[in-house]
Design a protein around this motif. Structure first.
Motif, PDB file in Angstrom:
ATOM      1  N   GLU A  67       0.837  -1.202   0.000  1.00 45.90           N
ATOM      2  CA  GLU A  67       0.000   0.000   0.000  1.00 45.90           C
ATOM      3  C   GLU A  67       0.877   1.260   0.000  1.00 45.90           C
ATOM      4  N   TRP A  68       1.978   1.193   0.720  1.00 46.85           N
ATOM      5  CA  TRP A  68       2.912   2.341   0.770  1.00 46.85           C
ATOM      6  C   TRP A  68       3.454   2.641  -0.620  1.00 46.85           C
ATOM      7  N   LYS A  69       3.814   1.571  -1.332  1.00 44.54           N
ATOM      8  CA  LYS A  69       4.367   1.759  -2.678  1.00 44.54           C
ATOM      9  C   LYS A  69       3.347   2.392  -3.626  1.00 44.54           C
ATOM     10  N   LYS A  70       2.092   2.081  -3.432  1.00 45.57           N
ATOM     11  CA  LYS A  70       1.055   2.607  -4.320  1.00 45.57           C
ATOM     12  C   LYS A  70       0.741   4.073  -4.008  1.00 45.57           C
ATOM     13  N   ALA A  71       0.995   4.438  -2.767  1.00 45.16           N
ATOM     14  CA  ALA A  71       0.714   5.830  -2.389  1.00 45.16           C
ATOM     15  C   ALA A  71       1.815   6.744  -2.957  1.00 45.16           C
ATOM     16  N   GLY A  72       1.428   7.924  -3.409  1.00 41.66           N
ATOM     17  CA  GLY A  72       2.402   8.869  -3.979  1.00 41.66           C
ATOM     18  C   GLY A  72       3.107   9.667  -2.894  1.00 41.66           C
ATOM     19  N   PHE A  73       3.792  10.708  -3.322  1.00 37.10           N
ATOM     20  CA  PHE A  73       4.543  11.544  -2.397  1.00 37.10           C
ATOM     21  C   PHE A  73       3.626  12.323  -1.470  1.00 37.10           C
ATOM     22  N   ALA A  74       4.111  12.504  -0.277  1.00 35.02           N
ATOM     23  CA  ALA A  74       3.452  13.399   0.674  1.00 35.02           C
ATOM     24  C   ALA A  74       4.138  14.757   0.555  1.00 35.02           C
ATOM     25  N   PRO A  75       3.664  15.774   1.222  1.00 32.77           N
ATOM     26  CA  PRO A  75       4.343  17.063   1.170  1.00 32.77           C
ATOM     27  C   PRO A  75       5.808  16.913   1.559  1.00 32.77           C
ATOM     28  N   ARG A  76       6.685  17.707   0.945  1.00 31.20           N
ATOM     29  CA  ARG A  76       8.114  17.568   1.111  1.00 31.20           C
ATOM     30  C   ARG A  76       8.516  17.659   2.593  1.00 31.20           C
ATOM     31  N   LYS A  77       7.882  18.495   3.334  1.00 30.87           N
ATOM     32  CA  LYS A  77       8.292  18.695   4.718  1.00 30.87           C
ATOM     33  C   LYS A  77       7.964  17.491   5.618  1.00 30.87           C
ATOM     34  N   THR A  78       7.075  16.629   5.169  1.00 25.94           N
ATOM     35  CA  THR A  78       6.711  15.462   5.985  1.00 25.94           C
ATOM     36  C   THR A  78       7.066  14.133   5.329  1.00 25.94           C
ATOM     37  N   ASN A  79       7.327  14.147   4.018  1.00 24.74           N
ATOM     38  CA  ASN A  79       7.517  12.889   3.271  1.00 24.74           C
ATOM     39  C   ASN A  79       8.683  12.066   3.821  1.00 24.74           C
ATOM     40  N   THR A  80       9.852  12.729   4.008  1.00 24.07           N
ATOM     41  CA  THR A  80      11.037  12.004   4.481  1.00 24.07           C
ATOM     42  C   THR A  80      10.829  11.465   5.898  1.00 24.07           C
ATOM     43  N   ALA A  81      10.209  12.271   6.735  1.00 25.86           N
ATOM     44  CA  ALA A  81       9.964  11.845   8.115  1.00 25.86           C
ATOM     45  C   ALA A  81       9.036  10.637   8.158  1.00 25.86           C
ATOM     46  N   LEU A  82       7.989  10.668   7.303  1.00 21.88           N
ATOM     47  CA  LEU A  82       7.061   9.539   7.246  1.00 21.88           C
ATOM     48  C   LEU A  82       7.768   8.274   6.758  1.00 21.88           C
ATOM     49  N   PHE A  83       8.612   8.442   5.733  1.00 20.02           N
ATOM     50  CA  PHE A  83       9.344   7.292   5.183  1.00 20.02           C
ATOM     51  C   PHE A  83      10.258   6.673   6.246  1.00 20.02           C
ATOM     52  N   ASN A  84      10.999   7.548   6.951  1.00 19.38           N
ATOM     53  CA  ASN A  84      11.899   7.050   7.995  1.00 19.38           C
ATOM     54  C   ASN A  84      11.118   6.355   9.122  1.00 19.38           C
ATOM     55  N   ARG A  85       9.965   6.910   9.443  1.00 11.93           N
ATOM     56  CA  ARG A  85       9.114   6.329  10.488  1.00 11.93           C
ATOM     57  C   ARG A  85       8.632   4.935  10.065  1.00 11.93           C
ATOM     58  N   PHE A  86       8.148   4.832   8.841  1.00  8.68           N
ATOM     59  CA  PHE A  86       7.633   3.546   8.338  1.00  8.68           C
ATOM     60  C   PHE A  86       8.763   2.523   8.187  1.00  8.68           C
ATOM     61  N   ARG A  87       9.891   2.981   7.646  1.00  8.81           N
ATOM     62  CA  ARG A  87      11.029   2.082   7.438  1.00  8.81           C
ATOM     63  C   ARG A  87      11.557   1.544   8.768  1.00  8.81           C
ATOM     64  N   ALA A  88      11.611   2.392   9.793  1.00  8.82           N
ATOM     65  CA  ALA A  88      12.091   1.954  11.109  1.00  8.82           C
ATOM     66  C   ALA A  88      11.180   0.888  11.697  1.00  8.82           C
ATOM     67  N   LEU A  89       9.879   1.052  11.493  1.00 11.32           N
ATOM     68  CA  LEU A  89       8.929   0.054  11.988  1.00 11.32           C
ATOM     69  C   LEU A  89       9.145  -1.295  11.306  1.00 11.32           C
ATOM     70  N   CYS A  90       9.290  -1.259   9.977  1.00 15.51           N
ATOM     71  CA  CYS A  90       9.497  -2.500   9.221  1.00 15.51           C
ATOM     72  C   CYS A  90      10.821  -3.161   9.596  1.00 15.51           C
ATOM     73  N   ASP A  91      11.868  -2.322   9.713  1.00 16.14           N
ATOM     74  CA  ASP A  91      13.173  -2.880  10.096  1.00 16.14           C
ATOM     75  C   ASP A  91      13.108  -3.526  11.473  1.00 16.14           C
ATOM     76  N   ASP A  92      12.401  -2.893  12.393  1.00 13.65           N
ATOM     77  CA  ASP A  92      12.265  -3.441  13.741  1.00 13.65           C
ATOM     78  C   ASP A  92      11.557  -4.800  13.704  1.00 13.65           C
ATOM     79  N   PHE A  93      10.480  -4.852  12.918  1.00 13.07           N
ATOM     80  CA  PHE A  93       9.732  -6.114  12.822  1.00 13.07           C
ATOM     81  C   PHE A  93      10.601  -7.236  12.248  1.00 13.07           C
ATOM     82  N   PHE A  94      11.215  -6.989  11.107  1.00 12.68           N
ATOM     83  CA  PHE A  94      11.980  -8.048  10.445  1.00 12.68           C
ATOM     84  C   PHE A  94      13.240  -8.423  11.251  1.00 12.68           C
ATOM     85  N   GLY A  95      13.785  -7.449  12.015  1.00 14.58           N
ATOM     86  CA  GLY A  95      14.909  -7.772  12.894  1.00 14.58           C
ATOM     87  C   GLY A  95      14.480  -8.729  14.006  1.00 14.58           C
TER      88      GLY A  95
END
Length: 328
Positions: A48-76
């Motif tokens: 679903e994340w891949k299908k969603a487009g960009f968020a506003p520039r000021k929040t996009n990177t923060a959201l990506f890092n937040r989501f990526r950290a969650l996934c990394d934590d789970f798979f770790g």
């Protein structure tokens, strides 16, 4: 304005995805199935994340890092669980293999009681060991149960053979008692010497006949002793008196050899003392048994028989010592 509107919409979608993943308890899964179910949820969120487009520039990177950290934590965490579980499976397999080897070493044993207890303990220990990898699970279990079944099947067959032999012995001893009762009956007209010979032959056959079922043992022994006692009285069989007469004749023949008589006396004194010690041990042990229980009553009666036998032996040995003393 349209682009900004889409970016805000995407921001809401990605925020919702992060919140969905954050709501999951990564410490909860404890089985492969639970981890697989949660993995499916994570992968669906990633799609679903891949299908969603960009968020506003000021929040996009923060959201990506937040989501990526969650996934990394789970798979770790998942990787750590699988690694730990793999090690546990290997340890469990080693333990179960060891139990298989022990059971296989006992499979051909003929020490039925001791080995039965040992294999039962192995089976109890098996239940305390955790699972192994699925690819080994069936094979290791079949190996263990085969070794156990091999022993118990052999034990069952031997016990069956033993029971059949005991039943045959029971029939033989009952027949001996029946024949002794015929000799002891008032209707019996067999000459005394012939009757004595038959009694001695039947007594010899009794001694040579093997075990009978345990529950029949005491009743059968009592019946045998009763009829033999009756016959000894009826036929005036004085075995002990005859043996004592033979002993006295032998001592009188050796009256001139004081050394030989002294050695025989010392041997008899030691034998008499040994029997007195055995008798004392039985008398001390009598207080430890409860004659009110079935097993306790059987043990007490058996001990009383042995004590009476020891007393008779002590009396006979003492009589022999007196005979020697009168010839030294």
């Amino acid at each position: 304005e349209e682009r900004k509107a889409r970016e805000r919409e995407n921001e809401e979608i990605k925020t919702a995805l992060c919140e969905r993943i954050e709501a999951l308890d990564f410490s909860k899964p404890s089985t492969y199935q639970e981890w697989d179910a949660m993995t499916k949820t994570i992968l669906e969120a990633q799609e679903e994340w891949k299908k969603a487009g960009f968020a506003p520039r000021k929040t996009n990177t923060a959201l990506f890092n937040r989501f990526r950290a969650l996934c990394d934590d789970f798979f770790g965490r998942k990787s750590e669980f699988f690694k730990k579980t793999k090690n546990e499976f290997a340890e469990n397999l080693a333990k179960k293999t060891s139990l298989c080897e022990k059971a296989e070493a006992l499979a051909e044993s003929t020490d039925w009681k001791k080995t039965t207890d040992a294999i039962v303990e192995l089976q109890k220990e098996w239940k305390t060991i955790g699972p192994v990898a699925r690819k080994h699970s069936d094979a290791i279990w079949r190996r263990f149960i085969k070794a156990c079944d091999t022993f118990f099947d052999r034990k069952k067959k031997v016990n069956g053979d033993t029971r059949r032999a005991e039943q045959a012995n029971l029939a033989t001893k009952r027949e001996i008692i029946s024949r002794l009762n015929v000799i002891a009956s008032d209707e019996n007209t067999t000459p005394r010497e012939q009757a004595i010979a038959e009694v001695q032959q039947l007594r010899k056959q009794w001694q040579e006949t093997g075990h009978v079922p345990f529950k029949e043992k005491d009743k059968l022994q009592d019946a045998y002793r009763e009829v033999v006692g009756t016959l000894f009285d009826k036929l005036d069989i004085k075995e002990n008196r005859a043996r004592m007469a033979d002993f006295q004749a032998g001592i009188e023949a050796s009256a001139g050899d004081s050394g030989k008589l002294s050695r025989e006396r010392e041997r008899l004194v030691r034998a008499c003392e040994q029997r007195r010690q055995e008798l004392k041990t039985y008398e001390n042990n009598m207080g430890f048994f409860n004659s009110k229980s079935k097993n306790g009553d059987s043990i007490v009666r058996e001990m009383e028989r042995k004590m009476q036998h020891l007393k008779e032996e002590i009396a006979q040995i003492s009589e022999k010592i007196k005979i020697i003393d009168s010839n030294i």
